[in-house]
Design an enzyme around this catalytic site. Structure first.
Site, PDB file in Angstrom:
ATOM      1  N   LYS A 156      32.663  20.091 -11.217  1.00 18.11           N
ATOM      2  CA  LYS A 156      33.838  19.460 -11.823  1.00 18.11           C
ATOM      3  C   LYS A 156      33.702  17.964 -11.570  1.00 18.11           C
ATOM      4  O   LYS A 156      33.921  17.481 -10.471  1.00 18.11           O
ATOM      5  CB  LYS A 156      35.147  19.991 -11.245  1.00 18.11           C
ATOM      6  N   LYS A 212      39.710  25.739 -12.094  1.00 17.60           N
ATOM      7  CA  LYS A 212      39.152  24.590 -11.370  1.00 17.60           C
ATOM      8  C   LYS A 212      39.416  24.755  -9.880  1.00 17.60           C
ATOM      9  O   LYS A 212      40.524  25.091  -9.459  1.00 17.60           O
ATOM     10  CB  LYS A 212      39.747  23.278 -11.889  1.00 17.60           C
TER      11      LYS A 212
END
EC number: 6.5.1.1
Length: 502
Positions: free
Chosen positions: A213, A373
């Site tokens: 990420k 996430k």
């Protein structure tokens, strides 16, 4: 013809309720009676905007041009939309007085409640809770089209109002004909927060991909031949600002492609530069910092649309067309391999990792939890709804931020805390110059703002509290950065904050 009064009444009823079901019913009722040529304006107004964009009239002009209200409603949706268009076309010598006269004529024909609505619309301060998700359900109810079909058409067209008009005039057949067009931005798919790597993999199963990420800015790339379009997560065209990305995309081995990814500026060490430095490139093509792209999805390749294909198939296409620029990832990792990939992302200076279901199609927004996430620190994207003047060393600067979480039912942001921690001198200067542009009113020491600015906050969790309307308070909140790439509709909800209670 639909009277403006019916739209105003619907707006007031929507603003007065917290019930998503009631909001949807009220919106559907007004849409169902709107004439085909009135739907576009009606949908945009109920979302708190105008078809013409910012009209460019401030409070001072509005106050001086506001006459006594009309006794009875007479204005139609078509007349008001035409009047707003006229206001944007008045330029040149004497334009200030001519605009003031045109504005006075419009407001003079409006009742008191219509004046309030129009002033809120023109200033951008109309907040009645008709967020896109609620409006999408209302369009489905008014047109009799399945909500999933409406959502897909919005994703592919990028235009909620146009989708509403097509749904009401053409029905499901018209919406199903809406297709991906290379060169027309697609609403992006978003990830949901995951509590940990182990829990994300446990919930999604072994058939996942784990990716870095990145601490970058979302981009979507379209190319047909030598024609390239690059847009942000809000679909703003930044093509002219990023010539190095345009050149790279033109060099990819394909004729047409649509890619989803991130871009960021790197230091000489290879570590990411601060997010603000990346965002600074989006305003001008000039700049010493070069941006590097990292792609994680392929929505179209050489005439084949891939939106409905499973992610695994889309990744095969991505590897074929942009393999050297693919975001670092591991397919079907063991728990130890997934944890190691997260550690590697953090060691490289990135935010964390993404865990994605390899069977998932591409769907705009935050639909379910097929993308999650994972970040080691608690962070929230919140809306700045006010700011207090500082004291002591910060005297004369706007300092302490009032923070609001998104109401999932479409109401205004719900206050969950304040913070002045993490603000550098540079951010204090920026806040003092920038935030008053969003001012609605002020009292002795607080400037209250239109809920348009998103800030990323790091915190140690949340606790139950009666101090704020959300029933929770942030613990040790501190500012990480502002997020000009995000809209308030992408802020975290109050439910997310409540779930962080210790």
């Amino acid at each position: 013809m639909t009277l403006l009064a019916s739209v105003v009444d619907a707006s007031e009823r929507v603003a007065a309720t917290r019930s998503r079901k009631t909001k949807t019913a009220e919106l559907a009722a007004v849409l169902s009676v709107a004439a085909p040529d009135e739907v576009l304006a009606t949908v945009v107004w109920l979302a708190g905007e105008t078809r013409q964009g910012r009209i460019g009239i401030g409070w001072r002009t509005l106050s001086s041009a506001r006459p006594d209200p009309a006794a009875e409603p007479s204005l139609t949706v078509t007349e008001v939309d035409a009047a707003l268009t006229e206001l944007t076309t008045i330029t040149g010598a004497g334009s200030t007085q001519r605009r003031k006269a045109a504005l006075g004529a419009l407001l003079g024909a409006a009742t008191a409640s219509e004046q309030k609505f129009l002033i809120g619309l023109i200033t951008g301060e109309l907040r009645q809770g008709a967020l896109e998700g609620v409006m999408t359900e209302a369009i489905a109810a008014a047109s009799g089209v399945d909500a999933a079909v409406v959502r897909r058409a919005v994703m592919l067209s990028g235009d909620l109002a146009r989708t509403a008009a097509d749904a009401i005039t053409g029905g499901e057949e018209t919406l199903r004909a809406v297709a991906l067009v290379v060169g027309r931005p697609v609403r992006p798919m978003l990830a949901s927060p995951g509590s940990s790597m182990d829990e994300a993999i446990a919930s999604l199963g072994p058939d996942v991909v784990v990716e870095y990420k990145l601490d970058g800015a979302r981009i979507q790339v379209h190319r047909t031949g030598d024609d390239v379009l690059i847009v942000t997560r809000t679909l703003r065209d930044i093509t002219s600002s990023v010539p190095e990305l345009v050149e790279l995309v033109r060099g990819l081995p394909c004729e047409s492609v649509v890619l989803d990814g991130e871009t960021l500026a790197l230091a000489d060490s290879g570590r990411p530069r601060p997010f603000q430095e990346t965002m600074s490139r989006f305003g001008s093509a000039e700049g010493e910092l070069l941006l590097s792209p990292w792609f994680f999805d392929c929505l179209h390749l050489d005439g084949v649309d891939l939106l409905d294909a499973p992610l695994e198939e889309r990744l095969v296409a991505l590897e074929r067309v942009a393999g050297p620029h693919r975001i670092p990832s591991v397919m079907r990792p063991t728990p130890d391999e997934a944890a190691a990939h997260l550690d590697a992302a953090l060691a490289a200076g990135h935010e964390g990792a993404m865990v994605k279901d390899l069977a998932s199609p591409y769907s705009a927004g935050r639909r379910g939890k097929s993308w999650q996430k994972i970040k080691p620190e608690h962070t929230l994207d919140l809306v700045v709804i006010g700011v207090e003047w500082g004291s002591g060393r910060r005297s004369g600067w706007l300092s302490n931020l009032h923070l609001g979480a998104r109401d999932p039912d479409g109401g205004p942001p719900i206050m969950v805390g304040k913070t002045f921690k993490g603000l550098t001198d540079e951010l204090l200067r920026w806040q003092t110059e920038e935030l008053p542009r969003y001012e609605t009113h002020r009292d002795g020491h607080t400037v209250y703002l239109r809920p348009e600015i998103v800030v990323e906050i790091e915190l140690d969790g949340a606790q139950t509290s009666s101090r704020y309307p959300g029933g929770v308070a942030l613990r040790f909140a501190r500012v990480l950065r502002y997020r000009p790439d995000k809209t308030p509709a992408e802020a975290d909800t109050v439910d997310t904050v409540r779930a962080m209670r210790l």
